[in-house]
Design a protein around this motif. Structure first.
Motif, mmCIF file in Angstrom:
data_model
loop_
_atom_site.group_PDB
_atom_site.id
_atom_site.type_symbol
_atom_site.label_atom_id
_atom_site.label_comp_id
_atom_site.label_asym_id
_atom_site.label_seq_id
_atom_site.Cartn_x
_atom_site.Cartn_y
_atom_site.Cartn_z
ATOM 1 N N SER A 158 0.825 -1.211 0.000
ATOM 2 C CA SER A 158 0.000 0.000 0.000
ATOM 3 C C SER A 158 0.859 1.261 0.000
ATOM 4 O O SER A 158 1.804 1.377 0.783
ATOM 5 C CB SER A 158 -0.905 0.009 1.238
ATOM 6 O OG SER A 158 -1.621 1.229 1.325
ATOM 7 N N TRP A 160 -0.429 4.042 0.868
ATOM 8 C CA TRP A 160 -1.099 4.884 1.861
ATOM 9 C C TRP A 160 -0.858 4.315 3.264
ATOM 10 O O TRP A 160 -0.370 3.207 3.427
ATOM 11 C CB TRP A 160 -2.595 4.953 1.571
ATOM 12 C CG TRP A 160 -2.905 5.325 0.160
ATOM 13 C CD1 TRP A 160 -2.574 6.489 -0.486
ATOM 14 C CD2 TRP A 160 -3.598 4.521 -0.806
ATOM 15 N NE1 TRP A 160 -3.031 6.459 -1.779
ATOM 16 C CE2 TRP A 160 -3.658 5.276 -2.014
ATOM 17 C CE3 TRP A 160 -4.181 3.255 -0.779
ATOM 18 C CZ2 TRP A 160 -4.276 4.791 -3.164
ATOM 19 C CZ3 TRP A 160 -4.797 2.774 -1.919
ATOM 20 C CH2 TRP A 160 -4.839 3.535 -3.096
ATOM 21 N N GLU A 161 -1.238 5.095 4.282
ATOM 22 C CA GLU A 161 -1.082 4.600 5.651
ATOM 23 C C GLU A 161 -1.999 3.400 5.863
ATOM 24 O O GLU A 161 -3.102 3.348 5.328
ATOM 25 C CB GLU A 161 -1.398 5.710 6.670
ATOM 26 C CG GLU A 161 -2.870 6.082 6.780
ATOM 27 C CD GLU A 161 -3.263 7.192 5.832
ATOM 28 O OE1 GLU A 161 -2.644 7.298 4.749
ATOM 29 O OE2 GLU A 161 -4.202 7.948 6.155
ATOM 30 N N GLU A 166 -4.198 4.830 10.315
ATOM 31 C CA GLU A 166 -5.264 5.774 9.976
ATOM 32 C C GLU A 166 -6.205 5.982 11.154
ATOM 33 O O GLU A 166 -6.745 7.083 11.347
ATOM 34 C CB GLU A 166 -6.043 5.228 8.770
ATOM 35 C CG GLU A 166 -7.157 6.112 8.281
ATOM 36 C CD GLU A 166 -7.971 5.452 7.175
ATOM 37 O OE1 GLU A 166 -8.926 6.094 6.704
ATOM 38 O OE2 GLU A 166 -7.667 4.300 6.795
ATOM 39 N N ALA A 220 -4.944 9.636 -6.752
ATOM 40 C CA ALA A 220 -5.183 9.797 -5.313
ATOM 41 C C ALA A 220 -3.900 9.496 -4.555
ATOM 42 O O ALA A 220 -3.558 8.335 -4.337
ATOM 43 C CB ALA A 220 -6.309 8.874 -4.850
ATOM 44 N N SER A 221 -3.204 10.525 -4.163
ATOM 45 C CA SER A 221 -1.935 10.339 -3.460
ATOM 46 C C SER A 221 -2.129 10.068 -1.970
ATOM 47 O O SER A 221 -1.185 9.721 -1.279
ATOM 48 C CB SER A 221 -1.046 11.573 -3.638
ATOM 49 O OG SER A 221 -1.704 12.731 -3.127
ATOM 50 N N SER A 222 -3.344 10.229 -1.484
ATOM 51 C CA SER A 222 -3.641 9.965 -0.077
ATOM 52 C C SER A 222 -4.951 9.206 0.033
ATOM 53 O O SER A 222 -5.770 9.194 -0.901
ATOM 54 C CB SER A 222 -3.752 11.268 0.710
ATOM 55 O OG SER A 222 -4.906 11.996 0.317
ATOM 56 N N LYS A 223 -5.174 8.580 1.184
ATOM 57 C CA LYS A 223 -6.433 7.874 1.402
ATOM 58 C C LYS A 223 -7.608 8.842 1.404
ATOM 59 O O LYS A 223 -8.698 8.508 0.938
ATOM 60 C CB LYS A 223 -6.392 7.098 2.720
ATOM 61 C CG LYS A 223 -5.907 5.672 2.582
ATOM 62 C CD LYS A 223 -6.179 4.886 3.852
ATOM 63 C CE LYS A 223 -5.791 3.431 3.680
ATOM 64 N NZ LYS A 223 -6.038 2.650 4.914
ATOM 65 N N ALA A 224 -7.393 10.031 1.927
ATOM 66 C CA ALA A 224 -8.470 11.022 1.954
ATOM 67 C C ALA A 224 -8.916 11.366 0.531
ATOM 68 O O ALA A 224 -10.124 11.460 0.259
ATOM 69 C CB ALA A 224 -8.009 12.281 2.681
ATOM 70 N N GLN A 225 -7.946 11.546 -0.373
ATOM 71 C CA GLN A 225 -8.293 11.829 -1.765
ATOM 72 C C GLN A 225 -9.017 10.645 -2.395
ATOM 73 O O GLN A 225 -9.972 10.827 -3.159
ATOM 74 C CB GLN A 225 -7.026 12.149 -2.563
ATOM 75 C CG GLN A 225 -6.439 13.519 -2.292
ATOM 76 C CD GLN A 225 -5.241 13.789 -3.175
ATOM 77 O OE1 GLN A 225 -4.468 12.892 -3.499
ATOM 78 N NE2 GLN A 225 -5.086 15.047 -3.577
#
Length: 266
Positions: A158, A160-161, A166, A220-225
């Motif tokens: 992954s 992402w975190e 998270e 999406a470079s982050s989970k939020a995105q």
């Protein structure tokens, strides 16, 4: 659960408790609605019956402790006619220590830790809280996750975190997250799977394998995105699955080949 069991002899149960460093009468949790007490000994008995190894017991205990939190609403999860099952997701160093599967066929057979930990969680729900199918468990259809449903997140795959980071834990902690999930929906397009899941869910879990992750990362470079992207995609299709992007939980797991995502409504 209808399958053969390993006889829970006093010697076997004692070995499990000794490995976990727990007293037999220690209370792991209390089911909030019916007041059923879950002790370390009762969990050990069910872990033995499920075919667990002694080192698996702490994961089973962590899952049951989480399930007894009022916010999880264990009684509703186990008695509802919708037929939800408990999905256990494991993160942190314990994944490699126990050899939990986070890769190829992650939801399928072939791994003792995944299979027996998930089965032990379900056996405990049935035997300790009384959620016997046809009696307290009134599921209209149910699904195979009621036999066993335990996976590890593929943290190394992954960008992402991981899930436990998270949710506020440090990366070096071993953490169990439990979900009361309905039957999973698989698709080559996670947005389509979200639409198929319908609207109005409190939370929804999206499981992405590495190939799907590779296609998504440029957008999406982050989970939020990523969550916002998925939420807006479902809303554009006229079927917002949750009230906001915060209701979408992303877990990376599965084999390296095949762009097949899975959506699990809660």
């Amino acid at each position: 659960d209808g399958l053969p069991i390993v006889p829970p002899t006093a010697e076997r149960v004692g070995r499990f408790l000794e490995r976990a460093g727990r007293d037999p009468s220690e209370i792991i949790g209390t089911e909030p609605t019916r007041g059923r007490v879950v002790t370390a000994e009762k969990l050990s008995i069910n872990a033995v019956m499920a075919g667990c190894l002694p080192e698996h017991l702490p994961v089973v205990m962590a899952a049951l402790e989480a399930m007894c939190e009022p916010a999880f609403n264990l009684h509703a999860v186990t008695v509802s006619t919708m037929g939800a099952a408990v999905l256990t997701v494991v993160n942190g160093p314990v994944v490699k220590e126990l050899g939990l599967n986070s890769g190829v066929g992650v939801f399928g057979p072939g791994n003792r830790a995944n299979a027996t930990i998930g089965r032990a969680v379900r056996l405990a729900v049935t035997n300790v809280t009384g959620a016997v199918p046809g009696e307290l468990d009134k599921a209209t259809l149910g699904h195979a996750g009621k036999y066993t449903w335990c996976i590890a997140e593929a943290e190394d795959a992954s960008p992402w975190e991981p899930l436990h980071v998270e949710r506020g834990f440090s990366a070096d902690r071993s953490v169990v997250t439990v979900f009361g999930g309905l039957s999973p929906i698989q698709s080559s397009d996670p947005a389509q799977a979200l639409v198929a899941a319908g609207t109005g869910h409190r939370e929804i879990v999206v499981v992405l394998p590495p190939e799907a992750v590779g296609e998504i990362v440029p957008h999406a470079s982050s989970k939020a995105q990523l969550k916002e992207l998925l939420f807006q995609g479902s809303r554009a299709a006229g079927a917002p699955v949750t009230e906001s992007a915060d209701g979408i939980t992303v877990v990376v797991a599965g084999g390296p080949a095949g762009n097949f995502s899975q959506v699990i409504p809660l």
